[in-house]
Design a protein around this motif. Structure first.
Motif, PDB file in Angstrom:
ATOM      1  N   ASN A 193       0.851  -1.194   0.000  1.00 42.86           N
ATOM      2  CA  ASN A 193       0.000   0.000   0.000  1.00 42.86           C
ATOM      3  C   ASN A 193       0.878   1.232   0.000  1.00 42.86           C
ATOM      4  OD1 ASN A 193      -2.962  -0.905   0.460  1.00 42.86           O
ATOM      5  ND2 ASN A 193      -1.720  -2.192   1.818  1.00 42.86           N
ATOM      6  N   ALA A 194       0.781   2.003  -1.049  1.00 45.96           N
ATOM      7  CA  ALA A 194       1.602   3.211  -1.188  1.00 45.96           C
ATOM      8  C   ALA A 194       1.249   4.194  -0.079  1.00 45.96           C
ATOM      9  CB  ALA A 194       1.375   3.843  -2.550  1.00 45.96           C
ATOM     10  N   GLY A 195       2.239   4.889   0.392  1.00 43.11           N
ATOM     11  CA  GLY A 195       1.997   5.885   1.429  1.00 43.11           C
ATOM     12  C   GLY A 195       1.838   5.246   2.788  1.00 43.11           C
ATOM     13  N   HIS A 196       1.201   5.977   3.681  1.00 44.78           N
ATOM     14  CA  HIS A 196       1.018   5.534   5.053  1.00 44.78           C
ATOM     15  C   HIS A 196      -0.349   4.883   5.231  1.00 44.78           C
ATOM     16  CE1 HIS A 196       4.448   8.190   5.542  1.00 44.78           C
ATOM     17  NE2 HIS A 196       4.610   7.708   6.767  1.00 44.78           N
ATOM     18  N   VAL A 197      -0.398   3.853   6.073  1.00 49.41           N
ATOM     19  CA  VAL A 197      -1.630   3.122   6.351  1.00 49.41           C
ATOM     20  C   VAL A 197      -2.000   3.372   7.809  1.00 49.41           C
ATOM     21  CG1 VAL A 197      -2.724   0.847   6.444  1.00 49.41           C
ATOM     22  CG2 VAL A 197      -1.032   1.353   4.655  1.00 49.41           C
ATOM     23  N   CYS A 198      -3.263   3.690   8.040  1.00 51.77           N
ATOM     24  CA  CYS A 198      -3.742   3.965   9.390  1.00 51.77           C
ATOM     25  C   CYS A 198      -3.700   2.694  10.235  1.00 51.77           C
ATOM     26  CB  CYS A 198      -5.171   4.513   9.342  1.00 51.77           C
ATOM     27  SG  CYS A 198      -5.809   4.919  10.984  1.00 51.77           S
ATOM     28  N   VAL A 199      -3.324   2.850  11.483  1.00 46.18           N
ATOM     29  CA  VAL A 199      -3.272   1.718  12.395  1.00 46.18           C
ATOM     30  C   VAL A 199      -4.634   1.045  12.514  1.00 46.18           C
ATOM     31  CG1 VAL A 199      -3.679   3.052  14.512  1.00 46.18           C
ATOM     32  CG2 VAL A 199      -2.387   0.925  14.623  1.00 46.18           C
ATOM     33  N   CYS A 200      -5.712   1.799  12.396  1.00 42.41           N
ATOM     34  CA  CYS A 200      -7.050   1.195  12.480  1.00 42.41           C
ATOM     35  C   CYS A 200      -7.286   0.222  11.328  1.00 42.41           C
ATOM     36  CB  CYS A 200      -8.133   2.274  12.531  1.00 42.41           C
ATOM     37  SG  CYS A 200      -8.239   3.286  11.051  1.00 42.41           S
ATOM     38  N   ASP A 201      -6.744   0.526  10.149  1.00 44.30           N
ATOM     39  CA  ASP A 201      -6.871  -0.384   9.012  1.00 44.30           C
ATOM     40  C   ASP A 201      -6.013  -1.636   9.192  1.00 44.30           C
ATOM     41  OD1 ASP A 201      -8.688   1.270   7.654  1.00 44.30           O
ATOM     42  OD2 ASP A 201      -7.040   2.465   6.820  1.00 44.30           O
TER      43      ASP A 201
END
Length: 127
Positions: free
Chosen positions: A57-65
Motif C-alpha cells: 500500500n503506497a503511502g502511510h496506512v492507518c493503524v485502524c486499518d
C-alpha cells in the motif's frame, strides 16, 4: 615400548589437528549478530503480514486499518508495530488521534541485501 613413550605419543596425537586447516570463516561475530537480529525481527507471522500490507500500500496506512486486516487484537498489533518500528523497518506518523505507518524501503532493502549476501556465501563457488 615403555609407558613414557606411549604417553608422549598420545600427547602428540592429541595436539595434532584432525585435518588440514581449510576452514574459512565468512561470517564474523558482528555480522552474525546483525543477521540474527534481522531474522528474529522477521520471524513472526504477524510482523510479516504487517510488512506485506505496508509494502503493498503506497503511502502511510492507518493503524485502524492494520488492526482490521489482522486476526489479532489491537494490543498485539501495536506490540508488533512497535517491534518493527524499533527495528527500523517501518515509520509512524501521528495524524490527530491515529498513527499512520509506512515501510522504510531503504531499511528493508538493507535487510534483504544482508540475507542475500549470507545465503550467497553458503553456496560453493563454481570455478
Amino acid at each position: 615400548m615403555n609407558a613414557q613413550s606411549t604417553d608422549q605419543e598420545t600427547s602428540a596425537v592429541q595436539m595434532m589437528p584432525c585435518c588440514a586447516p581449510a576452514i574459512r570463516v565468512t561470517l564474523g561475530d558482528a555480522e552474525a549478530v546483525q543477521l540474527a537480529d534481522a531474522l528474529s525481527l522477521l520471524a513472526h507471522p504477524i510482523r510479516l503480514r504487517l510488512l506485506a500490507i505496508l509494502a503493498r500500500n503506497a503511502g502511510h496506512v492507518c493503524v485502524c486499518d492494520l488492526e482490521a486486516a489482522l486476526p489479532v487484537k489491537q494490543p498485539t498489533v501495536s506490540h508488533h508495530l512497535r517491534l518493527l518500528r524499533d527495528g527500523g523497518l517501518i515509520e509512524g506518523e501521528r495524524r490527530g488521534q491515529w498513527i499512520y505507518y509506512a515501510v522504510r524501503h531503504e531499511a528493508l532493502a538493507a535487510v534483504r541485501l544482508l540475507i542475500d549476501q549470507f545465503f550467497a556465501s553458503l553456496t560453493p563457488d563454481k570455478a
